[in-house]
Design an enzyme around this catalytic site. Sequence first.
Site, PDB file in Angstrom:
ATOM      1  N   HIS A 175      -9.474   1.023  -0.119  1.00 59.92           N
ATOM      2  CA  HIS A 175     -10.055   2.340  -0.470  1.00 59.92           C
ATOM      3  C   HIS A 175     -10.738   2.397  -1.843  1.00 59.92           C
ATOM      4  O   HIS A 175     -10.249   3.046  -2.767  1.00 59.92           O
ATOM      5  CB  HIS A 175      -9.043   3.464  -0.321  1.00 59.92           C
TER       6      HIS A 175
ATOM      7  N   ASP B  30       0.823  -1.217   0.000  1.00 60.36           N
ATOM      8  CA  ASP B  30       0.000   0.000   0.000  1.00 60.36           C
ATOM      9  C   ASP B  30       0.854   1.263   0.000  1.00 60.36           C
ATOM     10  O   ASP B  30       1.878   1.357   0.666  1.00 60.36           O
ATOM     11  CB  ASP B  30      -0.929   0.059   1.192  1.00 60.36           C
TER      12      ASP B  30
ATOM     13  N   ASP C 103      -7.427   4.333   6.479  1.00 64.96           N
ATOM     14  CA  ASP C 103      -6.290   4.854   5.700  1.00 64.96           C
ATOM     15  C   ASP C 103      -5.699   6.072   6.408  1.00 64.96           C
ATOM     16  O   ASP C 103      -5.264   7.035   5.754  1.00 64.96           O
ATOM     17  CB  ASP C 103      -6.667   5.171   4.250  1.00 64.96           C
TER      18      ASP C 103
HETATM   19  O1  DOR Z   1      -3.299   9.166   0.235  1.00 61.01           O
HETATM   20  C1  DOR Z   1      -2.606   8.200   0.526  1.00 61.01           C
HETATM   21  N1  DOR Z   1      -1.694   8.294   1.504  1.00 61.01           N
HETATM   22  N2  DOR Z   1      -2.758   7.059  -0.147  1.00 61.01           N
HETATM   23  C2  DOR Z   1      -1.902   6.029   0.024  1.00 61.01           C
HETATM   24  O2  DOR Z   1      -2.075   5.032  -0.613  1.00 61.01           O
HETATM   25  C3  DOR Z   1      -0.768   6.147   0.944  1.00 61.01           C
HETATM   26  C4  DOR Z   1      -1.013   7.131   1.985  1.00 61.01           C
HETATM   27  C5  DOR Z   1       0.224   7.531   2.710  1.00 61.01           C
HETATM   28  O3  DOR Z   1       1.008   6.668   3.079  1.00 61.01           O
HETATM   29  O4  DOR Z   1       0.384   8.737   2.985  1.00 61.01           O
HETATM   30 ZN    ZN Z   2      -3.432   3.146  -0.448  1.00 59.56          ZN
END
Ligand code: DOR
Ligand code: ZN
Length: 397
Positions: free
Chosen positions: A212, A148, A283
Amino acid sequence: MRKILKNALVINPVNGEILLRDLYIADGRIAAEFTGAADEVIDCTGLYVAPGLVDIHAHFRDPGFTHKETLETGAAAARAGGFTAVVCMANTKPVIDTPELLTAQIDASRALAVNCYHAGCATTGQNGAELTDFAALKRAGAAVISDDGQAITDAAVMLKVLEAARDNGLVISTHSEDPRFPGRPAVAEEYMVARDLALAEYAAGAKLHIQHVTTAKSVALIRAAKLRGLDVSAETCPHYLQLTNDGGQSTLRKVFPPLRTSEDVAAVIAGLADGTIDIIATDHAPHSAEEKALPYPEAPGGMEGLETAFSVCLTRLYHAGHLTLPELIRKMSYNPAERLGLAHGGVEAGDTADLLIFDPDELWTPTASDLKSKSRNNPFLGTELRGKVKRTLVAGR
Ligand code: DOR
Ligand code: ZN
């Protein structure tokens, strides 16, 4: 240590029941009724008690970016938000791509305010090319496999990842969104959701979890795949239930995948209501004020959110009439725990007393002082929400 939660409306997300009862806790577990003195009696009159929430997608930034979050501050944020277990993503620095690094994470997580589990990377250095040692990561205690933060853009590599995860009894949790498309349009997510579903079907028996989910077409693809019998689960996040892409280009609203249209929001909510989306994850992606002050193109994507997630979901899903309280609790506790085989999410005698006490009706407007995170990039600060966590118990404490 013996406790009684008096007059609680106890939500059982497994059978969907809400019962007015006293809930007994002995030695860190939910107990059958006991006689004699309790060390503490918590009056829960007018309040609901549910299994502590389980977040299978959080970023605690430790090691490597501890100016944004540490294991300690992330766990405190989780606890403030009613979460009693979290799964930390592996896009730290270094990334968690070896059993040694994973073991160090697990060892560092033993005395935190909530149960912290950890993902292991799918590819070495999250390079999207060479697979990590899934068997060794599993033995070391990986809760899930995930790159991710990075998508695995090479379909042949993704197929190998699905097969290796299947062969090692692991769920693969994917950021299905191609980062190479300028502006990251909806199609960058939708084609990769379609690709990953097709590959999971080909790698018969693979357990795919799609992170997500944000668009109407993604929801439709997952719905059809579930009807065909694929072993796929899907999550969405609180911000995709409330915020849309017409709010201007503020870095506070920059997130990957991006915010979408109000039609997409409605489709995601419909997907939750009909069971296509089984899990809500945060997230939680803390970033520093300095980074979020950068010009929009350079600022990092991501939203802080553990402390407000449950209130946003109560407001947008329960109070708006889309989910009942047991249904909402199930998507935030039992379902995520069950998907990853974590022993959480129940309120039966014998279960660990990981519990959330909440008032579904209390109005509050979160401010920066409500955040336990090191970061402040939460888009819901200043927004009135309905429903509030009153107390979180982890193993009865
Ligand atoms: O917006 C995001 N932030 N999407 C991701 O997949 C990673 C995450 C991050 O680690 O900041
Ligand atoms: Zn992500």
